[in-house]
Design a protein around this motif. Structure first.
Motif, PDB file in Angstrom:
ATOM      1  N   PRO A 145       0.793  -1.234   0.000  1.00  0.00           N
ATOM      2  CA  PRO A 145       0.000   0.000   0.000  1.00  0.00           C
ATOM      3  C   PRO A 145       0.826   1.285   0.000  1.00  0.00           C
ATOM      4  CG  PRO A 145      -0.365  -1.278   2.026  1.00  0.00           C
ATOM      5  CD  PRO A 145       0.537  -2.084   1.153  1.00  0.00           C
ATOM      6  N   ASP A 146       2.085   1.219   0.433  1.00  0.00           N
ATOM      7  CA  ASP A 146       2.912   2.426   0.441  1.00  0.00           C
ATOM      8  C   ASP A 146       3.657   2.634  -0.875  1.00  0.00           C
ATOM      9  OD1 ASP A 146       4.645   0.278   0.794  1.00  0.00           O
ATOM     10  OD2 ASP A 146       5.840   1.261   2.351  1.00  0.00           O
ATOM     11  N   ILE A 147       3.301   1.861  -1.896  1.00  0.00           N
ATOM     12  CA  ILE A 147       3.928   1.996  -3.218  1.00  0.00           C
ATOM     13  C   ILE A 147       2.847   2.298  -4.250  1.00  0.00           C
ATOM     14  CG2 ILE A 147       5.074   0.746  -5.095  1.00  0.00           C
ATOM     15  CD1 ILE A 147       6.905  -0.480  -3.111  1.00  0.00           C
ATOM     16  N   SER A 148       3.113   3.305  -5.073  1.00  0.00           N
ATOM     17  CA  SER A 148       2.263   3.589  -6.232  1.00  0.00           C
ATOM     18  C   SER A 148       2.983   3.069  -7.466  1.00  0.00           C
ATOM     19  CB  SER A 148       2.003   5.089  -6.368  1.00  0.00           C
ATOM     20  OG  SER A 148       1.211   5.555  -5.306  1.00  0.00           O
ATOM     21  N   PHE A 149       2.282   2.300  -8.269  1.00  0.00           N
ATOM     22  CA  PHE A 149       2.845   1.668  -9.453  1.00  0.00           C
ATOM     23  C   PHE A 149       2.128   2.216 -10.677  1.00  0.00           C
ATOM     24  CE2 PHE A 149       3.323  -1.785 -12.525  1.00  0.00           C
ATOM     25  CZ  PHE A 149       4.662  -2.101 -12.389  1.00  0.00           C
TER      26      PHE A 149
END
Length: 154
Positions: free
Chosen positions: A46-50
């Motif tokens: 959840p702490d990564i935007s892809f």
């Protein structure tokens, strides 16, 4: 060439193939002890935007940014498929990630890359990234180049 860039989870077959190609590319440049790529599971956190760059519906590039608790962020992946290189897709992905960082109020965007990845290093320098020391638990090693960019609007 222009791509449509969207935030997605790395789950579709074409995106997973792109990630495999990215991993193979890095493995061709560095020995295992110099390979610090993030696995697919980590890219789903959840702490990564892809983000995915698509042309004609096909994934041709991707990028990921990790939001850190201290008001900074780290670029975790950027890759452009061979057939789309040299066409501005990498710049589009990076511009999208920089815009996302500014919207999140990020003060500084960090990245770790390798000196043998000359295309990426050149792109980062063109976009205002400068060399810095290790961050976020990384250690100095001959396979890593650490870079950072202060964001103007943060």
């Amino acid at each position: 060439m222009s791509a449509n860039i969207t935030v997605e989870k790395p789950e579709t077959a074409d995106v997973l193939e792109l990630i495999d190609r990215s991993d193979a590319y890095i493995a061709s440049l560095y020995p295992p002890e110099g390979n610090f790529t993030v696995d697919v599971g980590a890219l789903r956190q959840p702490d990564i935007s892809f983000v995915v760059a698509r042309t004609k519906g096909q994934a041709v590039g991707c990028g990921a940014i990790k939001w850190l608790e201290d008001g900074t962020a780290e670029l975790k992946r950027i890759f452009v498929a061979d057939e789309a290189r040299g066409k501005g897709i990498g710049r589009q992905i990076m511009t999208t990630l920089l815009e996302m960082a500014e919207v999140h109020g990020i003060e500084c965007l960090y990245l770790e890359t390798g000196p043998r990845n000359t295309e990426a290093v050149s792109l980062y320098q063109t976009l205002g990234f400068r060399e810095c020391g290790p961050f976020a638990g990384y250690q100095e090693n001959p396979y890593s180049l650490f870079m950072a960019r202060q964001l103007v609007n943060a």
